[in-house]
Design a protein around this motif. Sequence first.
Motif, short mmCIF file in Angstrom:
data_model
loop_
_atom_site.label_atom_id
_atom_site.label_comp_id
_atom_site.label_asym_id
_atom_site.label_seq_id
_atom_site.Cartn_x
_atom_site.Cartn_y
_atom_site.Cartn_z
N ALA A 27 0.87 -1.24 0.10
CA ALA A 27 -0.14 0.08 0.09
C ALA A 27 0.77 1.36 -0.05
O ALA A 27 0.67 2.37 -0.87
CB ALA A 27 -0.88 -0.07 1.42
N ALA A 28 1.91 1.25 0.71
CA ALA A 28 3.01 2.41 0.96
C ALA A 28 3.73 2.66 -0.52
O ALA A 28 3.74 3.90 -1.06
CB ALA A 28 3.80 2.21 2.06
N THR A 29 3.83 1.45 -1.20
CA THR A 29 4.43 1.63 -2.43
C THR A 29 3.42 2.21 -3.48
O THR A 29 3.78 3.37 -4.18
CB THR A 29 4.95 0.31 -2.89
N VAL A 30 2.13 1.96 -3.46
CA VAL A 30 1.36 2.48 -4.40
C VAL A 30 1.22 3.91 -3.88
O VAL A 30 1.09 4.73 -4.99
CB VAL A 30 0.04 1.83 -4.40
N LEU A 31 1.17 4.29 -2.89
CA LEU A 31 0.77 5.73 -2.37
C LEU A 31 1.94 6.69 -2.95
O LEU A 31 1.84 7.67 -3.41
CB LEU A 31 0.63 5.71 -0.90
N TRP A 32 3.26 6.02 -2.49
CA TRP A 32 4.15 7.18 -3.07
C TRP A 32 4.58 7.01 -4.52
O TRP A 32 5.01 8.00 -4.98
CB TRP A 32 5.57 6.59 -2.29
N ALA A 33 4.18 5.70 -5.28
CA ALA A 33 4.13 6.04 -6.73
C ALA A 33 3.26 7.02 -7.03
O ALA A 33 3.49 7.79 -8.15
CB ALA A 33 4.15 4.61 -7.42
N GLY A 34 2.02 7.30 -6.78
CA GLY A 34 1.22 7.99 -6.95
C GLY A 34 1.55 9.35 -6.59
O GLY A 34 1.47 10.38 -7.42
N SER A 35 2.02 9.64 -5.47
CA SER A 35 2.32 10.85 -5.13
C SER A 35 3.80 11.31 -5.88
O SER A 35 3.81 12.42 -6.38
CB SER A 35 3.04 10.68 -3.59
N ALA A 36 4.60 10.35 -6.38
CA ALA A 36 5.71 10.67 -7.26
C ALA A 36 5.27 11.18 -8.45
O ALA A 36 5.69 12.14 -9.10
CB ALA A 36 6.67 9.56 -7.31
N ALA A 37 4.31 10.46 -9.15
CA ALA A 37 3.72 10.68 -10.25
C ALA A 37 3.15 12.22 -10.22
O ALA A 37 3.34 12.97 -11.30
CB ALA A 37 2.61 9.65 -10.65
N LEU A 38 2.26 12.31 -9.34
CA LEU A 38 1.63 13.91 -9.13
C LEU A 38 2.76 14.66 -9.09
O LEU A 38 2.58 15.84 -9.63
CB LEU A 38 0.68 13.58 -8.02
N GLY A 45 11.56 18.01 -10.94
CA GLY A 45 13.19 18.09 -10.63
C GLY A 45 12.93 18.84 -9.36
O GLY A 45 14.17 19.31 -9.00
N SER A 46 12.03 18.82 -8.53
CA SER A 46 12.05 19.68 -7.22
C SER A 46 12.47 18.36 -6.33
O SER A 46 12.62 17.19 -6.54
CB SER A 46 10.71 19.93 -6.95
N ARG A 47 12.86 19.16 -5.05
CA ARG A 47 13.37 18.34 -3.82
C ARG A 47 12.07 17.33 -3.52
O ARG A 47 12.45 16.31 -3.08
CB ARG A 47 13.46 19.43 -2.94
N GLN A 48 10.92 17.77 -3.71
CA GLN A 48 9.69 17.04 -3.09
C GLN A 48 9.58 15.67 -3.95
O GLN A 48 9.22 14.52 -3.54
CB GLN A 48 8.41 17.91 -3.28
N LEU A 49 9.80 15.96 -5.19
CA LEU A 49 10.02 14.55 -6.21
C LEU A 49 11.01 13.68 -5.85
O LEU A 49 10.94 12.47 -5.62
CB LEU A 49 10.22 14.98 -7.67
N THR A 50 12.24 14.22 -5.33
CA THR A 50 13.41 13.31 -5.07
C THR A 50 13.01 12.70 -3.74
O THR A 50 13.34 11.66 -3.70
CB THR A 50 14.62 14.39 -4.88
N VAL A 51 12.32 13.35 -2.66
CA VAL A 51 11.84 12.56 -1.59
C VAL A 51 10.88 11.73 -2.01
O VAL A 51 10.89 10.56 -1.31
CB VAL A 51 11.41 13.63 -0.62
N CYS A 52 9.86 11.85 -2.72
CA CYS A 52 8.81 11.05 -3.04
C CYS A 52 9.56 9.65 -3.60
O CYS A 52 8.99 8.31 -3.47
CB CYS A 52 7.81 11.58 -3.96
N PHE A 59 10.11 1.95 0.00
CA PHE A 59 9.15 1.04 0.46
C PHE A 59 9.11 -0.53 -0.57
O PHE A 59 8.64 -1.38 -0.06
CB PHE A 59 7.82 1.50 0.46
N ALA A 60 9.43 -0.04 -1.92
CA ALA A 60 9.45 -1.06 -2.82
C ALA A 60 10.64 -2.11 -2.49
O ALA A 60 10.14 -3.42 -2.59
CB ALA A 60 9.87 -0.55 -4.37
N ALA A 61 11.56 -1.78 -1.87
CA ALA A 61 12.74 -2.75 -1.35
C ALA A 61 12.13 -3.48 -0.30
O ALA A 61 12.31 -4.66 -0.20
CB ALA A 61 13.93 -1.83 -1.11
#
Length: 100
Positions: A27-38, A45-52, A59-61
């Motif tokens: 669930a966390a992997t799906v959440l962060w994938a969506g967050s990274a896509a958005l 190229g922002s810092r928020q994208l790097t964190v996501c 979480f994928a690992a």
Amino acid sequence: MVPMKSERSQLKRAVRQLRRIRSFYAAATVLWAGSAALTSWQAAGSRQLTVCVALLAVFAALFVMASVALRRLGVTATAGRVQSRATTSTVPNAGGRAAA
């Protein structure tokens, strides 16, 4: 060599916990994938994208490691359900004849 009863119960508990945490990691992997896509759509190229992306990788690992641990334990998805159904019935044959 057959494991002792306490070892089997510990193994069952570990499997339950691994399954539970694996679903959390999925669930966390799906959440962060969506967050990274958005975030990549809004601010590429922002810092928020790097964190996501970093949290997505973490979480994928963790999900992969939990899945590998379950596979090493040799647990199938239906092992618990099949084992509980495999017990014999306690209802005797009421007709007195052999079952067809």
